[in-house]
Each structure stands twice: as C-alpha cells, then as structure tokens.
Design a protein around this motif. Structure first.
Motif, PDB file in Angstrom:
ATOM      1  N   UNK A   1      43.930  20.762 -83.107  1.00 26.51           N
ATOM      2  CA  UNK A   1      45.287  21.134 -82.720  1.00 26.51           C
ATOM      3  C   UNK A   1      46.077  19.939 -82.209  1.00 26.51           C
ATOM      4  N   UNK A   2      47.370  20.027 -82.419  1.00 29.30           N
ATOM      5  CA  UNK A   2      48.370  19.163 -81.800  1.00 29.30           C
ATOM      6  C   UNK A   2      49.662  19.956 -81.805  1.00 29.30           C
ATOM      7  N   UNK A   3      50.172  20.236 -80.620  1.00 26.31           N
ATOM      8  CA  UNK A   3      51.370  21.068 -80.542  1.00 26.31           C
ATOM      9  C   UNK A   3      51.092  22.426 -81.187  1.00 26.31           C
ATOM     10  N   UNK A   4      51.976  22.841 -82.091  1.00 28.05           N
ATOM     11  CA  UNK A   4      51.795  24.116 -82.786  1.00 28.05           C
ATOM     12  C   UNK A   4      50.910  23.984 -84.031  1.00 28.05           C
ATOM     13  N   UNK A   5      50.531  22.793 -84.391  1.00 31.06           N
ATOM     14  CA  UNK A   5      49.743  22.557 -85.604  1.00 31.06           C
ATOM     15  C   UNK A   5      48.277  22.898 -85.347  1.00 31.06           C
ATOM     16  N   UNK A   6      47.690  23.636 -86.267  1.00 30.63           N
ATOM     17  CA  UNK A   6      46.307  24.082 -86.129  1.00 30.63           C
ATOM     18  C   UNK A   6      45.554  23.931 -87.455  1.00 30.63           C
ATOM     19  N   UNK A   7      44.260  23.802 -87.331  1.00 26.55           N
ATOM     20  CA  UNK A   7      43.318  23.915 -88.441  1.00 26.55           C
ATOM     21  C   UNK A   7      42.054  24.514 -87.835  1.00 26.55           C
ATOM     22  N   UNK A   8      41.356  25.310 -88.613  1.00 20.74           N
ATOM     23  CA  UNK A   8      40.168  26.007 -88.115  1.00 20.74           C
ATOM     24  C   UNK A   8      39.005  25.723 -89.058  1.00 20.74           C
ATOM     25  N   UNK A   9      37.850  25.477 -88.477  1.00 19.03           N
ATOM     26  CA  UNK A   9      36.603  25.360 -89.235  1.00 19.03           C
ATOM     27  C   UNK A   9      35.727  26.524 -88.801  1.00 19.03           C
ATOM     28  N   UNK A  10      35.325  27.349 -89.769  1.00 15.17           N
ATOM     29  CA  UNK A  10      34.501  28.525 -89.486  1.00 15.17           C
ATOM     30  C   UNK A  10      33.208  28.434 -90.277  1.00 15.17           C
TER      31      UNK A  10
ATOM     32  N   UNK B   1      45.267  14.234 -81.118  1.00 14.76           N
ATOM     33  CA  UNK B   1      44.714  15.464 -81.702  1.00 14.76           C
ATOM     34  C   UNK B   1      43.567  15.946 -80.818  1.00 14.76           C
ATOM     35  N   UNK B   2      43.490  17.239 -80.602  1.00 13.32           N
ATOM     36  CA  UNK B   2      42.407  17.861 -79.836  1.00 13.32           C
ATOM     37  C   UNK B   2      41.465  18.594 -80.780  1.00 13.32           C
ATOM     38  N   UNK B   3      40.185  18.547 -80.468  1.00 10.33           N
ATOM     39  CA  UNK B   3      39.167  19.304 -81.204  1.00 10.33           C
ATOM     40  C   UNK B   3      38.442  20.172 -80.177  1.00 10.33           C
ATOM     41  N   UNK B   4      38.498  21.492 -80.379  1.00  8.75           N
ATOM     42  CA  UNK B   4      37.834  22.390 -79.433  1.00  8.75           C
ATOM     43  C   UNK B   4      36.326  22.384 -79.654  1.00  8.75           C
ATOM     44  N   UNK B   5      35.613  22.873 -78.680  1.00  5.49           N
ATOM     45  CA  UNK B   5      34.163  23.035 -78.816  1.00  5.49           C
ATOM     46  C   UNK B   5      33.872  24.231 -79.737  1.00  5.49           C
ATOM     47  N   UNK B   6      32.750  24.204 -80.441  1.00  4.98           N
ATOM     48  CA  UNK B   6      32.369  25.382 -81.239  1.00  4.98           C
ATOM     49  C   UNK B   6      32.164  26.597 -80.333  1.00  4.98           C
ATOM     50  N   UNK B   7      32.575  27.755 -80.825  1.00  4.28           N
ATOM     51  CA  UNK B   7      32.458  29.009 -80.074  1.00  4.28           C
ATOM     52  C   UNK B   7      32.362  30.173 -81.059  1.00  4.28           C
ATOM     53  N   UNK B   8      32.067  31.355 -80.543  1.00  8.12           N
ATOM     54  CA  UNK B   8      32.045  32.548 -81.379  1.00  8.12           C
ATOM     55  C   UNK B   8      33.390  32.692 -82.072  1.00  8.12           C
ATOM     56  N   UNK B   9      33.366  32.977 -83.358  1.00 10.66           N
ATOM     57  CA  UNK B   9      34.590  33.118 -84.140  1.00 10.66           C
ATOM     58  C   UNK B   9      35.472  34.220 -83.577  1.00 10.66           C
ATOM     59  N   UNK B  10      36.791  34.009 -83.603  1.00 12.83           N
ATOM     60  CA  UNK B  10      37.730  35.000 -83.084  1.00 12.83           C
ATOM     61  C   UNK B  10      37.732  36.291 -83.895  1.00 12.83           C
TER      62      UNK B  10
ATOM     63  N   UNK C   1      33.439  15.503 -98.916  1.00 12.61           N
ATOM     64  CA  UNK C   1      34.677  15.095 -99.580  1.00 12.61           C
ATOM     65  C   UNK C   1      35.840  15.970 -99.121  1.00 12.61           C
ATOM     66  N   UNK C   2      35.596  17.275 -99.053  1.00 13.93           N
ATOM     67  CA  UNK C   2      36.647  18.209 -98.642  1.00 13.93           C
ATOM     68  C   UNK C   2      37.054  17.981 -97.191  1.00 13.93           C
ATOM     69  N   UNK C   3      36.108  17.607 -96.325  1.00 12.34           N
ATOM     70  CA  UNK C   3      36.437  17.338 -94.927  1.00 12.34           C
ATOM     71  C   UNK C   3      37.426  16.179 -94.809  1.00 12.34           C
ATOM     72  N   UNK C   4      37.249  15.153 -95.626  1.00 10.42           N
ATOM     73  CA  UNK C   4      38.185  14.032 -95.619  1.00 10.42           C
ATOM     74  C   UNK C   4      39.585  14.494 -95.980  1.00 10.42           C
ATOM     75  N   UNK C   5      39.705  15.291 -97.040  1.00  5.72           N
ATOM     76  CA  UNK C   5      41.007  15.816 -97.450  1.00  5.72           C
ATOM     77  C   UNK C   5      41.594  16.719 -96.365  1.00  5.72           C
ATOM     78  N   UNK C   6      40.755  17.575 -95.792  1.00  7.52           N
ATOM     79  CA  UNK C   6      41.165  18.536 -94.754  1.00  7.52           C
ATOM     80  C   UNK C   6      41.720  17.806 -93.532  1.00  7.52           C
ATOM     81  N   UNK C   7      40.983  16.796 -93.055  1.00  9.66           N
ATOM     82  CA  UNK C   7      41.416  16.038 -91.877  1.00  9.66           C
ATOM     83  C   UNK C   7      42.707  15.280 -92.188  1.00  9.66           C
ATOM     84  N   UNK C   8      42.765  14.661 -93.350  1.00  9.33           N
ATOM     85  CA  UNK C   8      43.959  13.894 -93.705  1.00  9.33           C
ATOM     86  C   UNK C   8      45.192  14.798 -93.801  1.00  9.33           C
ATOM     87  N   UNK C   9      45.062  15.965 -94.433  1.00  9.88           N
ATOM     88  CA  UNK C   9      46.193  16.909 -94.517  1.00  9.88           C
ATOM     89  C   UNK C   9      46.636  17.342 -93.122  1.00  9.88           C
ATOM     90  N   UNK C  10      45.646  17.624 -92.252  1.00 10.08           N
ATOM     91  CA  UNK C  10      45.993  18.028 -90.899  1.00 10.08           C
ATOM     92  C   UNK C  10      46.738  16.915 -90.167  1.00 10.08           C
TER      93      UNK C  10
END
Length: 139
Positions: A79-88, A59-68, A123-132
C-alpha cells in the motif's frame, strides 16, 4: 441447551471441520511467507533508493495474516495512500496477485498461479511489483 453449551458445541464442530484443512492452510502460510520475503526485499530496496528525496512515496508491506475473504487462505498487502495490491495464497495450492487498484474501487486485475509454477510466479511478481510501483507513485 444454554448459550455456553451451544457455543462449546459450535466450537467443537468447527475444530473437527477445520482439522482436515490444517495441513493445507499451513502450506499456504509457508508459501505466503516465502513470497512475502521476496516482495518485502524488493520494496525495501525501492524504499531505500527513494527515502532521502521522496519519503512520501514510501511503500508499505503488511505482515501475512488470515485472508479477509477466505478462512483457508493467507494474504498480505502492498500500500501507499489509496493504492493497494494484495497477494493471497490459498490452501488449494494457488497464489493470486490482485491489483494494483485504489482502495474503495473494484479489486483487480487478478492473476493466479499454482504453487508449483515457481519460475512463472517469479516473473509475474516482477511485473506485479513494477505495475504497483508505477501506479502508486504516479502524479
């Protein structure tokens, strides 16, 4: 008025407009860096555990940057392949966890938390990471 003067005027007006948001955007960047450390540590642990046998599932984690999408927010992606998750993290004091989803598909689901809700967010971060991880590594 020439092009250079028009550009200078626009830039000056933009600096004046954004000056009122600078402190809140800086706060969003700090919160993004804090959450990025938490998620990066978790993903580093995951990657280390699978590296020898399953390197393609890294799994790759990008550096923080200005939101798209928003100039007053900071984002980073998992990200991994086409799978994505975003933290804003947004200058209005909120953090939104988006996904997991596949690139090219609709983003979502989303959960938003005020910066002040640290325990609920952790708590939500744990669920978020696990789902991803579940979706990104599914056959």
């Amino acid at each position: 008025m020439g092009l250079e003067e028009r550009i200078d005027d626009f830039a000056a007006a933009l600096r004046r407009r954004e000056a009122g948001h600078a402190e809140d955007v800086a706060g969003a960047r700090l919160k993004a860096q804090e959450v990025h450390r938490i998620i990066s540590n978790a993903i580093d642990r995951f990657n280390a555990a699978i590296e020898a046998e399953l390197p393609a599932l890294r799994i790759e984690v990008s550096a923080p940057r200005l939101d798209d999408k928003h100039v007053h927010a900071v984002e980073f992606n998992l990200s991994r392949g086409r799978h994505r998750a975003i933290v804003t993290t947004k200058s209005k004091g909120e953090i939104t966890l988006v996904g997991p989803f596949k690139a090219g598909k609709n983003e979502g689901p989303c959960r938003t938390f005020p910066f002040s809700e640290d325990e609920e967010l952790k708590d939500a971060l744990g669920d978020f990471i696990e789902r991803f991880l579940e979706e990104a590594t599914a056959p």
